[in-house]
Write a protein that holds these residues in place. Structure first.
Motif, PDB file in Angstrom:
ATOM      1  N   GLU A  64       1.020  -1.134   0.039  1.00  0.00           N
ATOM      2  CA  GLU A  64      -0.081   0.077   0.177  1.00  0.00           C
ATOM      3  C   GLU A  64       0.757   1.267  -0.143  1.00  0.00           C
ATOM      4  O   GLU A  64       0.692   2.434  -0.863  1.00  0.00           O
ATOM      5  N   GLY A  65       2.009   1.324   1.006  1.00  0.00           N
ATOM      6  CA  GLY A  65       2.771   2.492   0.991  1.00  0.00           C
ATOM      7  C   GLY A  65       3.670   2.589  -0.398  1.00  0.00           C
ATOM      8  O   GLY A  65       3.781   3.729  -0.902  1.00  0.00           O
ATOM      9  N   GLN A  66       3.985   1.386  -1.144  1.00  0.00           N
ATOM     10  CA  GLN A  66       4.563   1.695  -2.371  1.00  0.00           C
ATOM     11  C   GLN A  66       3.687   2.119  -3.382  1.00  0.00           C
ATOM     12  O   GLN A  66       4.161   3.032  -4.329  1.00  0.00           O
ATOM     13  N   LYS A  67       2.296   1.765  -3.456  1.00  0.00           N
ATOM     14  CA  LYS A  67       1.689   2.262  -4.337  1.00  0.00           C
ATOM     15  C   LYS A  67       1.317   3.779  -4.292  1.00  0.00           C
ATOM     16  O   LYS A  67       0.959   4.647  -5.157  1.00  0.00           O
ATOM     17  N   ALA A  68       1.439   4.063  -2.970  1.00  0.00           N
ATOM     18  CA  ALA A  68       0.961   5.677  -2.577  1.00  0.00           C
ATOM     19  C   ALA A  68       2.397   6.565  -2.823  1.00  0.00           C
ATOM     20  O   ALA A  68       2.423   7.736  -2.643  1.00  0.00           O
ATOM     21  N   GLY A  69       3.456   5.679  -2.897  1.00  0.00           N
ATOM     22  CA  GLY A  69       4.791   6.270  -3.288  1.00  0.00           C
ATOM     23  C   GLY A  69       5.343   7.056  -1.962  1.00  0.00           C
ATOM     24  O   GLY A  69       6.295   7.518  -2.120  1.00  0.00           O
ATOM     25  N   VAL A  70       5.289   6.457  -0.797  1.00  0.00           N
ATOM     26  CA  VAL A  70       5.840   6.896   0.378  1.00  0.00           C
ATOM     27  C   VAL A  70       6.861   5.722   0.733  1.00  0.00           C
ATOM     28  O   VAL A  70       7.438   5.887   1.920  1.00  0.00           O
ATOM     29  N   PHE A  71       6.848   4.445   0.267  1.00  0.00           N
ATOM     30  CA  PHE A  71       7.901   3.532   0.475  1.00  0.00           C
ATOM     31  C   PHE A  71       8.453   2.981  -0.815  1.00  0.00           C
ATOM     32  O   PHE A  71       8.173   3.359  -1.774  1.00  0.00           O
ATOM     33  N   ARG A  72       9.975   2.992  -0.572  1.00  0.00           N
ATOM     34  CA  ARG A  72      10.789   2.703  -1.751  1.00  0.00           C
ATOM     35  C   ARG A  72      10.398   1.349  -2.297  1.00  0.00           C
ATOM     36  O   ARG A  72       9.772   0.482  -1.837  1.00  0.00           O
ATOM     37  N   LYS A  73      10.538   1.321  -3.463  1.00  0.00           N
ATOM     38  CA  LYS A  73      10.374   0.193  -4.268  1.00  0.00           C
ATOM     39  C   LYS A  73      11.063  -1.084  -3.821  1.00  0.00           C
ATOM     40  O   LYS A  73      12.368  -0.887  -3.279  1.00  0.00           O
ATOM     41  N   GLY A  74      10.697  -2.058  -3.856  1.00  0.00           N
ATOM     42  CA  GLY A  74      11.399  -3.364  -3.560  1.00  0.00           C
ATOM     43  C   GLY A  74      10.515  -4.616  -3.372  1.00  0.00           C
ATOM     44  O   GLY A  74       9.188  -4.379  -3.067  1.00  0.00           O
ATOM     45  N   PRO A  75      10.773  -5.823  -3.314  1.00  0.00           N
ATOM     46  CA  PRO A  75      10.019  -6.904  -3.074  1.00  0.00           C
ATOM     47  C   PRO A  75       9.454  -6.972  -1.480  1.00  0.00           C
ATOM     48  O   PRO A  75       9.945  -6.573  -0.290  1.00  0.00           O
ATOM     49  N   PRO A  76       8.030  -6.400  -1.253  1.00  0.00           N
ATOM     50  CA  PRO A  76       7.372  -6.332  -0.256  1.00  0.00           C
ATOM     51  C   PRO A  76       7.553  -7.475   0.930  1.00  0.00           C
ATOM     52  O   PRO A  76       7.695  -7.208   2.121  1.00  0.00           O
ATOM     53  N   GLN A  77       7.417  -8.710   0.369  1.00  0.00           N
ATOM     54  CA  GLN A  77       7.791  -9.834   1.353  1.00  0.00           C
ATOM     55  C   GLN A  77       9.215  -9.848   1.961  1.00  0.00           C
ATOM     56  O   GLN A  77       9.117 -10.011   3.040  1.00  0.00           O
ATOM     57  N   ILE A  78      10.140  -9.278   1.002  1.00  0.00           N
ATOM     58  CA  ILE A  78      11.403  -9.272   1.663  1.00  0.00           C
ATOM     59  C   ILE A  78      11.648  -8.152   2.664  1.00  0.00           C
ATOM     60  O   ILE A  78      12.166  -8.284   3.919  1.00  0.00           O
ATOM     61  N   LEU A  79      11.041  -7.022   2.220  1.00  0.00           N
ATOM     62  CA  LEU A  79      10.990  -5.821   3.223  1.00  0.00           C
ATOM     63  C   LEU A  79      10.389  -5.990   4.284  1.00  0.00           C
ATOM     64  O   LEU A  79      10.937  -5.785   5.376  1.00  0.00           O
ATOM     65  N   SER A  80       9.167  -6.783   4.430  1.00  0.00           N
ATOM     66  CA  SER A  80       8.605  -7.135   5.656  1.00  0.00           C
ATOM     67  C   SER A  80       9.298  -8.372   6.261  1.00  0.00           C
ATOM     68  O   SER A  80       9.231  -8.076   7.853  1.00  0.00           O
ATOM     69  N   THR A  81       9.949  -9.029   5.733  1.00  0.00           N
ATOM     70  CA  THR A  81      10.894  -9.921   6.571  1.00  0.00           C
ATOM     71  C   THR A  81      11.845  -9.404   7.309  1.00  0.00           C
ATOM     72  O   THR A  81      12.297  -9.701   8.340  1.00  0.00           O
ATOM     73  N   LEU A  82      12.700  -8.203   6.646  1.00  0.00           N
ATOM     74  CA  LEU A  82      13.816  -7.498   7.166  1.00  0.00           C
ATOM     75  C   LEU A  82      13.265  -6.828   8.428  1.00  0.00           C
ATOM     76  O   LEU A  82      13.817  -6.430   9.518  1.00  0.00           O
ATOM     77  N   VAL A  83      11.852  -6.201   8.197  1.00  0.00           N
ATOM     78  CA  VAL A  83      11.490  -5.372   9.470  1.00  0.00           C
ATOM     79  C   VAL A  83      11.206  -6.352  10.576  1.00  0.00           C
ATOM     80  O   VAL A  83      11.850  -6.127  11.828  1.00  0.00           O
ATOM     81  N   LEU A  84      10.504  -7.403  10.443  1.00  0.00           N
ATOM     82  CA  LEU A  84      10.483  -8.622  11.499  1.00  0.00           C
ATOM     83  C   LEU A  84      11.837  -8.833  12.108  1.00  0.00           C
ATOM     84  O   LEU A  84      11.948  -9.182  13.350  1.00  0.00           O
ATOM     85  N   ALA A  85      12.858  -9.115  11.164  1.00  0.00           N
ATOM     86  CA  ALA A  85      14.009  -9.672  11.680  1.00  0.00           C
ATOM     87  C   ALA A  85      14.636  -8.627  12.592  1.00  0.00           C
ATOM     88  O   ALA A  85      15.219  -8.813  13.585  1.00  0.00           O
ATOM     89  N   VAL A  86      14.589  -7.337  12.435  1.00  0.00           N
ATOM     90  CA  VAL A  86      15.305  -6.271  12.961  1.00  0.00           C
ATOM     91  C   VAL A  86      14.395  -6.173  14.485  1.00  0.00           C
ATOM     92  O   VAL A  86      15.155  -6.139  15.364  1.00  0.00           O
ATOM     93  N   MET A  87      12.949  -6.447  14.369  1.00  0.00           N
ATOM     94  CA  MET A  87      12.369  -6.410  15.890  1.00  0.00           C
ATOM     95  C   MET A  87      12.765  -7.604  16.430  1.00  0.00           C
ATOM     96  O   MET A  87      13.112  -7.631  17.616  1.00  0.00           O
ATOM     97  N   ASP A  88      12.747  -8.850  15.877  1.00  0.00           N
ATOM     98  CA  ASP A  88      13.281 -10.025  16.480  1.00  0.00           C
ATOM     99  C   ASP A  88      14.791  -9.791  17.165  1.00  0.00           C
ATOM    100  O   ASP A  88      14.986 -10.129  18.494  1.00  0.00           O
TER     101      ASP A  88
END
Length: 169
Positions: free
Chosen positions: A136-160
Motif C-alpha cells: 500500500e505504501g509503495q502504491k502511494a509512493g511513500v515507501f521505496r520500491k522493492g519486494p514487499p515480502q523481503i522488506l516485511s521479513t527484514l522489518v520483523l528480523a530487526v524487531m526479533d
C-alpha cells in the motif's frame, strides 16, 4: 452466600501468575507455586487447566495472540501507510517489557514442535499484514520500491533481533 467467580478474569489471573512463576523458575516448577500466586488451591487450578502442558500452551498462545492482535489493530487502523508503520514499531517496542518476562517461556516453548508451528503461524500472519502495508505504501509512493515480502521479513528480523538483545540484557 457463595463466592462468584468470573471465569475469564480468573483464567487471566492464573495466566499472569504462571508467566511470573515459569519465567523465574522454568517449566518444571511446582504448580503449587502457580496456584498460590493466583490465590487458589492446586485442585482449583486444575479446574481451569487440567495439565501443566495445557497451562503452558494457553500462556504462550495468549502471548502470541496478543502480538497478532497488535499487528492487526495497528495495521488496519486509520492513517497513511507510514503513520501505521510507525505506530506498529512503537507498539512493538512497548512489548519488549512484557516479552522480557515472557521471553524465557517462549524460548522453552520453541523447543517443542507445537511451539515452532504456533510461532511460524504467528509470524506468517504478521509478515502477511506487514507485506500488505508495504504494498500500500509503495502504491502511494511513500515507501521505496522493492519486494514487499523481503522488506516485511527484514522489518520483523530487526524487531526479533532487538527483542533478543533485550532478553539477553
Amino acid at each position: 452466600m457463595p463466592k462468584v467467580v468470573v471465569v475469564e478474569q480468573k483464567r487471566q489471573e492464573i495466566l499472569a501468575a504462571a508467566a511470573a512463576i515459569f519465567a523465574r523458575s522454568g517449566y518444571r516448577t511446582s504448580l503449587d507455586r502457580v496456584a498460590a500466586r493466583a490465590g487458589m488451591g492446586k485442585s482449583s487450578l486444575y479446574h481451569y487447566f487440567p495439565t501443566r502442558e495445557a497451562l503452558w500452551n494457553a500462556l504462550v498462545d495468549d502471548l502470541l495472540r496478543h502480538e497478532a492482535g497488535l499487528f492487526e489493530s495497528v495495521l488496519s487502523s486509520q492513517g497513511t501507510p507510514s503513520e501505521r508503520l510507525q505506530r506498529l514499531l512503537e507498539s512493538l517496542s512497548t512489548l519488549f517489557g512484557e516479552w522480557r518476562q515472557a521471553g524465557p517461556l517462549v524460548l522453552d516453548f520453541l523447543s517443542t514442535p507445537r511451539g515452532r508451528r504456533r510461532l511460524q503461524e504467528t509470524l506468517r500472519a504478521a509478515r502477511g499484514a506487514l507485506t500488505q502495508l508495504i504494498r500500500e505504501g509503495q502504491k502511494a509512493g511513500v515507501f521505496r520500491k522493492g519486494p514487499p515480502q523481503i522488506l516485511s521479513t527484514l522489518v520483523l528480523a530487526v524487531m526479533d533481533g532487538l527483542l533478543l538483545q533485550e532478553l539477553l540484557d
